[in-house]
Design a protein around this motif. Structure first.
Motif, PDB file in Angstrom:
ATOM      1  N   TYR A   1     -49.812  -9.398 -18.651  1.00 39.18           N
ATOM      2  CA  TYR A   1     -48.383  -9.122 -18.757  1.00 39.18           C
ATOM      3  C   TYR A   1     -48.112  -7.783 -19.427  1.00 39.18           C
ATOM      4  O   TYR A   1     -47.079  -7.161 -19.176  1.00 39.18           O
TER       5      TYR A   1
ATOM      6  N   ARG B   1     -47.409  -2.664  -9.817  1.00 39.10           N
ATOM      7  CA  ARG B   1     -46.571  -3.813 -10.151  1.00 39.10           C
ATOM      8  C   ARG B   1     -46.625  -4.852  -9.041  1.00 39.10           C
ATOM      9  O   ARG B   1     -46.677  -6.057  -9.306  1.00 39.10           O
ATOM     10  N   GLU B   2     -46.596  -4.392  -7.792  1.00 39.07           N
ATOM     11  CA  GLU B   2     -46.710  -5.288  -6.643  1.00 39.07           C
ATOM     12  C   GLU B   2     -47.594  -4.606  -5.606  1.00 39.07           C
ATOM     13  O   GLU B   2     -47.609  -3.361  -5.502  1.00 39.07           O
TER      14      GLU B   2
ATOM     15  N   PHE C   1     -44.948   0.293 -11.794  1.00 34.44           N
ATOM     16  CA  PHE C   1     -44.212   0.108 -13.043  1.00 34.44           C
ATOM     17  C   PHE C   1     -43.448   1.386 -13.377  1.00 34.44           C
ATOM     18  O   PHE C   1     -43.914   2.493 -13.137  1.00 34.44           O
TER      19      PHE C   1
ATOM     20  N   HIS D   1     -45.661  -6.076 -16.734  1.00 36.63           N
ATOM     21  CA  HIS D   1     -44.583  -6.985 -16.318  1.00 36.63           C
ATOM     22  C   HIS D   1     -43.686  -7.379 -17.490  1.00 36.63           C
ATOM     23  O   HIS D   1     -42.501  -7.667 -17.295  1.00 36.63           O
TER      24      HIS D   1
END
Length: 510
Positions: A4, A46-47, A57, A126
């Motif tokens: 995270y 991030r993805e 990010f 995240h």
């Protein structure tokens, strides 16, 4: 458990305010001796879809040596810090513009004493969020070990979806003061916006038990391994989320980690309904004996009335401190204290625990240990000129009373002396030069009142013309002030009701 919070050290950089030196090494990244910020963002998207990144990010915290940040603030009023954040934001938008999907790029530069000159750290992930200018706080998160002293952990903003609270700033968004579980686990807060309740989970999901106490308004987090502290009490952390007064927030819900009870215990058949007769234990023999009736009349110290010390300034009394031990009775030994309460000569109330002191208001409730609730009840207006609050004892001491006789209660009376738990100078703090005295001298006469059990309740007579007596019902609600009761014409107190005299709230049971 997913990562995270990504916390990385970039190593030595000649000029920590050089955005290009922090962003990317000159030449081909393949031959760079260490990854810099651009490489870290590229390697941790991030993805992603398959191996291709689809989003990056965009909120990054930059940690520089504290001395460098202080020098910049002194010499240029923070101009180099602002230029660094703006330059990195521009490089970020230039190289990752197709992966931002409309997200704002935000950089925040802070200092840390632990970093040596030339060292730089970055933090993103995240659960890393940087608020927009002027963004209002939606929640404030605080923690406690004893439910009395609360320490602020962090704010949560409306667009801040994930917040990880743990023991180490390298692995969590924020650290919790007094985190009792060592390096074990973390607490994850999920915020899906103002129209959704805040969700509390634990990570890993089997690390803790997490339950919400709706009456107290906080979550209780315990280790599933049964760990205890030095006193033998179970390790726990209380977490409270307070909505901002200007932000509409729904009521919190149970944590998602709580499992519904699906399986039910198998019913045990009744022996009377089985086909095979069950063996019966032989009945105990009958004993021909006669028992004398036992008196159930007793007097219980149900609560302590905390006085307004401003009425007694001429005595030199500066503070009354009542420490409750593990049996939750007042103790003169501070080392035995689980929780304590103090009132000063300005009539201000404080809760006292091993974590410190906290200013409190009434009514209030505390849970210093599991399974025990200590309450401070507000006084009725008729008592408010003399008392600040009623400290309700969760395990009230009691003494039996012989029927058919009249007894006296007061500083000079031996009857019920064991219930006068504040009859000691240890509870009262005096100004310098003032001789110590018992706390009972504040508001309790030597012969305060007499009491006698009657067929229709208890008969109360005021023995001192200066003694204030108050009748409270079985719920500690005010009924009347007892001003004119005499031994010849006593006041009738129903069984189960309370009498306030000095610091003591006594319940008379039949």
């Amino acid at each position: 458990m997913p990562v995270y919070v990504q916390h990385e050290a970039l190593g030595k950089i000649n000029d920590v305010f050089d955005a290009h030196a922090i962003w990317q090494a000159p030449g081909l990244a393949l031959f760079a001796r260490r990854p810099l910020l651009r490489d870290l963002l590229e390697r941790s998207p991030r993805e992603q879809r398959g191996r291709a990144a689809t989003r990056c990010f965009s909120h990054i915290t930059l940690v520089l040596p504290q001395e460098e940040v202080d020098d910049d603030r002194h010499l240029t009023r923070g101009a180099r810090v602002r230029d660094l954040a703006e330059s990195l934001s521009a490089l970020h938008r230039k190289d990752f513009g197709d992966l931002l999907q409309g997200d704002d790029v935000r950089y925040h530069v802070v200092g840390a004493d632990r970093l040596e000159p030339g060292e730089v750290e970055v933090k993103f992930g995240h659960a890393v969020y940087l608020p927009a200018p002027g963004e209002a706080v939606q929640y404030t998160v605080s923690v406690s070990r004893d439910s009395a002293v609360w320490k602020t952990v962090c704010p949560i903003y409306p667009n801040q979806r994930l917040t990880l609270i743990g023991h180490d700033a390298h692995e969590a968004t924020y650290t919790a003061p007094g985190w009792p579980f060592g390096a074990e686990g973390a607490v994850l807060l999920i915020n899906d916006g103002p129209d959704s309740p805040l969700e509390v989970q634990v990570r890993p999901k089997d690390a803790f038990d997490c339950g919400y106490d709706a009456a107290a308004g906080y979550w209780t987090i315990k280790s599933r391994r049964g760990a205890v502290d030095a006193t033998g009490a179970a390790l726990r952390l209380l977490l409270r989320v307070t909505p901002n007064a200007t932000t509409r927030a729904p009521a919190p819900v149970k944590p998602a980690s709580a499992r519904p009870a699906v399986w039910k215990p198998r019913a045990v058949p009744d022996p009377e309904l089985t086909a095979v007769p069950a063996a019966r234990a032989p009945a105990p023999p009958t004993v021909d004996a006669t028992y004398a009736p036992v008196s159930r009349q007793r007097v219980t110290l149900a609560a302590l009335a905390l006085p307004r010390l401003s009425r007694y300034r001429e005595t030199g009394a500066q503070a009354l401190e009542i420490n409750l031990n593990r049996a939750f009775v007042p103790s003169a030994q501070p080392s035995d204290t689980v929780i304590g309460f103090a009132v000063d000569d300005k009539d201000q109330l404080q809760a006292i625990t091993q974590a410190g002191r906290e200013r409190i208001a009434v009514p209030a409730a505390f849970s210093p240990v599991d399974g025990t609730r200590v309450e401070l009840a507000a006084c009725a207006p008729a008592l408010a000129d003399r008392y600040c609050a009623l400290l309700v004892l969760p395990q009230p001491p009691a003494l039996p009373v012989a029927p058919g006789a009249r007894f006296t209660f007061g500083r000079g009376a031996p009857m019920l002396a064991a219930l006068r738990v504040l009859d000691s100078p240890a509870f009262l703090k005096h100004a310098a030069g003032t001789p110590p005295s018992s706390a009972d001298r504040l508001g309790l006469s030597r012969d305060a009142f007499s009491f006698e059990a009657g067929p229709d309740g208890w008969r109360i007579a005021r023995l001192s013309p200066t003694q204030a007596l108050y009748h409270l019902d079985d719920k500690l609600a005010f009924v009347a002030a007892i001003d004119t009761a005499t031994p010849e014409q006593p006041y009738r107190l129903p069984a189960g009701h309370h009498l306030v005299a000095g610091h003591y709230v006594l319940r008379f049971d039949a």
